[in-house]
Design an enzyme around this catalytic site. Structure first.
Site, PDB file in Angstrom:
ATOM      1  N   ASP A  96      -7.329  -1.372  -1.356  1.00 15.43           N
ATOM      2  CA  ASP A  96      -6.147  -0.602  -1.711  1.00 15.43           C
ATOM      3  C   ASP A  96      -5.278  -1.468  -2.625  1.00 15.43           C
ATOM      4  O   ASP A  96      -5.358  -2.699  -2.584  1.00 15.43           O
ATOM      5  CB  ASP A  96      -5.367  -0.218  -0.456  1.00 15.43           C
ATOM      6  CG  ASP A  96      -4.261   0.783  -0.759  1.00 15.43           C
ATOM      7  OD1 ASP A  96      -4.583   1.956  -0.944  1.00 15.43           O
ATOM      8  OD2 ASP A  96      -3.095   0.359  -0.805  1.00 15.43           O
TER       9      ASP A  96
ATOM     10  N   ASP B 151      -1.499  -0.951  -3.380  1.00 15.95           N
ATOM     11  CA  ASP B 151      -0.127  -1.181  -2.932  1.00 15.95           C
ATOM     12  C   ASP B 151      -0.092  -1.964  -1.634  1.00 15.95           C
ATOM     13  O   ASP B 151      -0.695  -1.576  -0.635  1.00 15.95           O
ATOM     14  CB  ASP B 151       0.603   0.152  -2.747  1.00 15.95           C
ATOM     15  CG  ASP B 151       0.765   0.903  -4.056  1.00 15.95           C
ATOM     16  OD1 ASP B 151       1.026   0.246  -5.072  1.00 15.95           O
ATOM     17  OD2 ASP B 151       0.609   2.136  -4.069  1.00 15.95           O
TER      18      ASP B 151
ATOM     19  N   ASN C  57       7.196   5.110   8.744  1.00 16.28           N
ATOM     20  CA  ASN C  57       6.530   3.916   9.249  1.00 16.28           C
ATOM     21  C   ASN C  57       5.870   3.042   8.198  1.00 16.28           C
ATOM     22  O   ASN C  57       5.162   2.102   8.540  1.00 16.28           O
ATOM     23  CB  ASN C  57       5.472   4.320  10.295  1.00 16.28           C
ATOM     24  CG  ASN C  57       4.378   5.181   9.692  1.00 16.28           C
ATOM     25  OD1 ASN C  57       4.535   5.722   8.604  1.00 16.28           O
ATOM     26  ND2 ASN C  57       3.275   5.323  10.397  1.00 16.28           N
TER      27      ASN C  57
ATOM     28  N   ARG D  90      12.484  13.971   0.581  1.00 16.34           N
ATOM     29  CA  ARG D  90      11.024  13.828   0.528  1.00 16.34           C
ATOM     30  C   ARG D  90      10.488  14.191  -0.853  1.00 16.34           C
ATOM     31  O   ARG D  90       9.619  13.523  -1.404  1.00 16.34           O
ATOM     32  CB  ARG D  90      10.370  14.747   1.556  1.00 16.34           C
ATOM     33  CG  ARG D  90      10.341  14.222   2.953  1.00 16.34           C
ATOM     34  CD  ARG D  90       9.061  13.443   3.278  1.00 16.34           C
ATOM     35  NE  ARG D  90       9.055  12.086   2.789  1.00 16.34           N
ATOM     36  CZ  ARG D  90       7.975  11.452   2.367  1.00 16.34           C
ATOM     37  NH1 ARG D  90       6.805  12.068   2.337  1.00 16.34           N
ATOM     38  NH2 ARG D  90       8.031  10.204   1.949  1.00 16.34           N
TER      39      ARG D  90
ATOM     40  N   ASP E 125       8.495  11.753  -3.460  1.00 13.37           N
ATOM     41  CA  ASP E 125       7.204  12.114  -4.061  1.00 13.37           C
ATOM     42  C   ASP E 125       7.292  12.134  -5.583  1.00 13.37           C
ATOM     43  O   ASP E 125       6.355  11.750  -6.277  1.00 13.37           O
ATOM     44  CB  ASP E 125       6.742  13.476  -3.543  1.00 13.37           C
ATOM     45  CG  ASP E 125       6.354  13.442  -2.077  1.00 13.37           C
ATOM     46  OD1 ASP E 125       6.097  12.338  -1.563  1.00 13.37           O
ATOM     47  OD2 ASP E 125       6.316  14.516  -1.442  1.00 13.37           O
TER      48      ASP E 125
ATOM     49  N   LYS F 225       6.059   3.350 -10.919  1.00  8.05           N
ATOM     50  CA  LYS F 225       4.983   2.479 -11.402  1.00  8.05           C
ATOM     51  C   LYS F 225       5.246   2.030 -12.837  1.00  8.05           C
ATOM     52  O   LYS F 225       4.925   0.899 -13.205  1.00  8.05           O
ATOM     53  CB  LYS F 225       3.643   3.223 -11.312  1.00  8.05           C
ATOM     54  CG  LYS F 225       3.119   3.381  -9.908  1.00  8.05           C
ATOM     55  CD  LYS F 225       2.825   2.023  -9.275  1.00  8.05           C
ATOM     56  CE  LYS F 225       2.140   2.155  -7.920  1.00  8.05           C
ATOM     57  NZ  LYS F 225       3.019   2.682  -6.886  1.00  8.05           N
TER      58      LYS F 225
END
Length: 310
Positions: A120, A122, A221, A271, A275, A284
């Protein structure tokens, strides 16, 4: 001779900490040829060099010579081993290593059957600097909320890295941030930045218990959720303290003369903003433009990847 990853650990928060979730592999079959490493923001901060530690045959932690021999067989140089702080001289032989140097896994893996190892990016290969990276995400999310209609006064709130922590739950019904234990017992209840008094808490949660699996509770989390925790507290606190808004009788939102705003809709807006900065690419893009500022450069990373390839 096959190498077994009863000992496989890639990355961790430092040389003295272990990311227990750094290696994730599916149920294995004899024909399995791939392995996945990392889980993005779900992992503990992965900045450590690869360490492969064999499971001792006796009921003790591996000694310094055990570890040194294993690492040498894997082609890891004496200099790299020294950086791992494996222990002192031979008079330390047989002593147990502390928990911070021990790796706990559940099964063996024959590395001869693994042809491909996937990583992965990140928080696994790309290690972002904290709290400056959370501050970047926070600013982008706040700007997005203002763009879709939230008050510009929110932009005046500075990010406080000491406030958010991973593992909190957001109650979409009452707009609270909750800290729960492993059984769902309520340990802490915040509305915005304010502690909710025990009597009010018991009215909302009569048993002082929450079921995390319920849709109304959202678990924050991951490391990417840290700025989101702070933003949810900011938005709820802003409307709760604003003179033009009062809380609905149901306790599920606020209202003014011409607007009703539920905590559920606040959550959805935050949210969507989170996103948006990821999918649209602004986060990014700014990261790539300032790699030295936001990404930790670890010279051991190419060495580790080269060792695995060989």
């Amino acid at each position: 001779m096959p190498v077994y990853s009863k000992f496989f650990n890639i990355f961790g928060s430092s040389f003295s900490s272990v990311s227990r979730r750094a290696l994730h592999h599916r149920p294995t079959r004899a024909s399995r040829t791939t392995m996945e490493v990392g889980n993005g923001g779900d992992c503990a901060r992965p900045t450590d060099f690869v360490r492969m530690l064999s499971r001792p045959t006796e009921d003790r932690s591996p000694s310094r010579s055990d570890l040194s021999g294993i690492l040498s067989n894997l082609g890891i140089t004496d200099e790299a081993q020294a950086a791992l702080h494996l222990g002192g001289d031979d008079d330390h032989e047989g002593q147990q290593l502390g928990h911070s140097y021990r790796v706990f896994v559940n099964r063996s893996l024959n590395m001869n059957t693994i042809k491909y190892i996937g990583f992965d990016m990140d928080y696994t290969l790309a290690i972002y600097k904290s709290p400056i990276y959370e501050q970047l995400a926070y600013g982008l999310i706040m700007n997005r909320l203002v763009d879709i209609g939230y008050p510009k006064e929110l932009l005046n709130i500075e990010y406080d890295a000491a406030f958010p922590q991973r593992g909190l739950f957001f109650d979409r019904e009452f707009g609270n941030l909750l800290k729960l234990d492993m059984y769902g017992n309520l340990l802490l209840c915040l509305h915005g930045f304010e502690d909710v008094d025990p009597a009010t808490t018991r009215r909302m949660y009569p048993s002082k218990f929450a079921t995390p699996s319920e849709e109304r509770f959202f678990c924050l989390n991951t490391l990417f959720n840290l700025p989101e925790v702070f933003i949810l507290a900011c938005v709820v606190n802003y409307y709760s303290a604003h003179a033009d808004f009062k809380k609905l009788a149901s306790g599920t939102g606020v209202e003014s003369e011409d607007l009703i705003l539920s905590y559920s809709s606040m959550f959805q807006d935050v949210r969507m903003a989170v996103d948006w900065i990821h999918i649209e690419g602004s986060l990014k893009t700014k990261t790539i433009q300032n790699l030295d500022k936001y990404v930790e450069k670890d010279p051991r990373l190419p060495l580790m990847l080269d060792r695995i390839r060989k």
